[in-house]
Design a protein around this motif. Structure first.
Motif, PDB file in Angstrom:
ATOM      1  N   VAL A 250       5.564   1.212   6.722  1.00  0.00           N
ATOM      2  CA  VAL A 250       6.803   1.422   5.705  1.00  0.00           C
ATOM      3  C   VAL A 250       7.652   2.627   6.250  1.00  0.00           C
ATOM      4  O   VAL A 250       6.785   3.833   6.451  1.00  0.00           O
ATOM      5  CB  VAL A 250       6.545   1.674   4.466  1.00  0.00           C
ATOM      6  CG1 VAL A 250       7.954   1.862   3.477  1.00  0.00           C
ATOM      7  CG2 VAL A 250       5.857   0.451   3.663  1.00  0.00           C
ATOM      8  N   PRO A 251       8.867   2.313   6.798  1.00  0.00           N
ATOM      9  CA  PRO A 251       9.520   3.565   7.574  1.00  0.00           C
ATOM     10  C   PRO A 251       9.724   4.703   6.616  1.00  0.00           C
ATOM     11  O   PRO A 251       9.813   4.531   5.225  1.00  0.00           O
ATOM     12  CB  PRO A 251      11.021   2.908   7.842  1.00  0.00           C
ATOM     13  CG  PRO A 251      10.750   1.301   7.698  1.00  0.00           C
ATOM     14  CD  PRO A 251       9.651   1.098   6.661  1.00  0.00           C
ATOM     15  N   GLY A 252       9.689   5.959   7.272  1.00  0.00           N
ATOM     16  CA  GLY A 252      10.075   7.068   6.493  1.00  0.00           C
ATOM     17  C   GLY A 252       8.883   7.628   5.725  1.00  0.00           C
ATOM     18  O   GLY A 252       9.134   8.642   4.936  1.00  0.00           O
TER      19      GLY A 252
ATOM     20  N   HIS B  61       0.879  -1.121   0.123  1.00  0.00           N
ATOM     21  CA  HIS B  61       0.013  -0.130   0.212  1.00  0.00           C
ATOM     22  C   HIS B  61       0.765   1.283  -0.067  1.00  0.00           C
ATOM     23  O   HIS B  61       0.453   2.400   0.341  1.00  0.00           O
ATOM     24  CB  HIS B  61      -0.921  -0.051   1.323  1.00  0.00           C
ATOM     25  CG  HIS B  61      -2.067  -1.042   1.273  1.00  0.00           C
ATOM     26  ND1 HIS B  61      -3.009  -1.216   0.510  1.00  0.00           N
ATOM     27  CD2 HIS B  61      -2.008  -2.186   1.851  1.00  0.00           C
ATOM     28  CE1 HIS B  61      -3.825  -1.858   0.689  1.00  0.00           C
ATOM     29  NE2 HIS B  61      -3.204  -2.576   1.446  1.00  0.00           N
ATOM     30  N   VAL B  62       2.103   1.185  -0.156  1.00  0.00           N
ATOM     31  CA  VAL B  62       3.090   2.078  -0.234  1.00  0.00           C
ATOM     32  C   VAL B  62       3.449   2.477   0.962  1.00  0.00           C
ATOM     33  O   VAL B  62       4.857   2.587   1.554  1.00  0.00           O
ATOM     34  CB  VAL B  62       2.676   3.578  -1.162  1.00  0.00           C
ATOM     35  CG1 VAL B  62       3.803   4.466  -1.064  1.00  0.00           C
ATOM     36  CG2 VAL B  62       2.414   2.945  -2.634  1.00  0.00           C
ATOM     37  N   VAL B  63       2.625   2.931   2.147  1.00  0.00           N
ATOM     38  CA  VAL B  63       2.757   3.411   3.438  1.00  0.00           C
ATOM     39  C   VAL B  63       2.729   2.204   4.364  1.00  0.00           C
ATOM     40  O   VAL B  63       3.359   2.333   5.447  1.00  0.00           O
ATOM     41  CB  VAL B  63       1.705   4.455   3.741  1.00  0.00           C
ATOM     42  CG1 VAL B  63       2.182   5.717   3.067  1.00  0.00           C
ATOM     43  CG2 VAL B  63       0.511   4.167   3.767  1.00  0.00           C
TER      44      VAL B  63
ATOM     45  N   GLU C 168      -1.574  12.511  -1.291  1.00  0.00           N
ATOM     46  CA  GLU C 168      -1.409  11.924  -2.469  1.00  0.00           C
ATOM     47  C   GLU C 168      -0.501  10.597  -2.481  1.00  0.00           C
ATOM     48  O   GLU C 168      -0.898   9.437  -2.952  1.00  0.00           O
ATOM     49  CB  GLU C 168      -0.321  12.493  -3.452  1.00  0.00           C
ATOM     50  CG  GLU C 168      -0.360  12.274  -4.858  1.00  0.00           C
ATOM     51  CD  GLU C 168       0.374  13.496  -5.744  1.00  0.00           C
ATOM     52  OE1 GLU C 168       1.283  13.095  -6.508  1.00  0.00           O
ATOM     53  OE2 GLU C 168      -0.135  14.529  -5.608  1.00  0.00           O
ATOM     54  N   LEU C 169       0.263  10.452  -1.369  1.00  0.00           N
ATOM     55  CA  LEU C 169       1.046   9.099  -0.988  1.00  0.00           C
ATOM     56  C   LEU C 169      -0.114   8.099  -0.714  1.00  0.00           C
ATOM     57  O   LEU C 169       0.057   7.117  -0.876  1.00  0.00           O
ATOM     58  CB  LEU C 169       2.156   9.378  -0.028  1.00  0.00           C
ATOM     59  CG  LEU C 169       3.239   8.358   0.144  1.00  0.00           C
ATOM     60  CD1 LEU C 169       3.780   7.866  -0.825  1.00  0.00           C
ATOM     61  CD2 LEU C 169       4.218   8.709   1.375  1.00  0.00           C
TER      62      LEU C 169
END
Length: 158
Positions: free
Chosen positions: A138-140, A116-118, A147-148
């Protein structure tokens, strides 16, 4: 009014013993009630089990109530109601891979894995078909970046 946090989740299950074995023995929830000696069976008119996460953050986070083998199943396809609930299980893909091995060894139903990207997520079903998302952040990632957060999901290879 302002909601401060999600407090707990209550699920109806067909067989309390089978569900306790899944949530306690496979997913690692800490059973609060009833205690091993049978104490705390409580005032509910049917069998139940109460759990919290090992962190002990609150009195309970999950309550299972047995409704018996003749209860209606979850309808397939699009429907109104719960889709899934998410459980954060760590901070790395290594922890997701370890969870996947544990689930496979236990014979649990694994539905898929998504980037899910994040977050990176593993989707499973409990013995009654309730869907659960096991995930790691997900770190960072910037959680304020709309948008993310709206990035389209992709298949995740574990």
């Amino acid at each position: 009014m302002e909601v401060k946090e999600l407090g707990h989740l209550v699920l109806y299950v067909r067989d309390i013993g089978r569900s306790v074995a899944f949530y306690r023995d496979v997913l690692g929830w800490r059973q609060v009630l009833p205690k091993p000696d049978g104490a705390g069976s409580g005032p509910l008119p049917m069998p139940f089990a109460m759990f919290n996460a090992p962190s002990g953050r609150t009195h309970h986070e999950l309550l299972l109530i047995e409704v018996g083998p003749d209860a209606a199943g979850l309808p397939a396809g699009r429907r109104v109601g719960l889709y899934h609930f998410g459980l954060k299980i760590g901070t790395s893909d290594d922890e997701l891979r370890a969870a996947l091995r544990t689930l496979q060894e236990a014979g649990a139903t694994v539905l898929g894995a998504t980037d899910h990207v994040v977050t990176h997520s593993l989707y499973i079903a409990d013995p009654d078909g309730n869907e659960i998302e096991l995930y790691v952040d997900v770190p960072g990632m910037d959680w304020d970046d709309a948008e993310l957060l709206a990035s389209p999901p992709r298949a995740l290879q574990l």
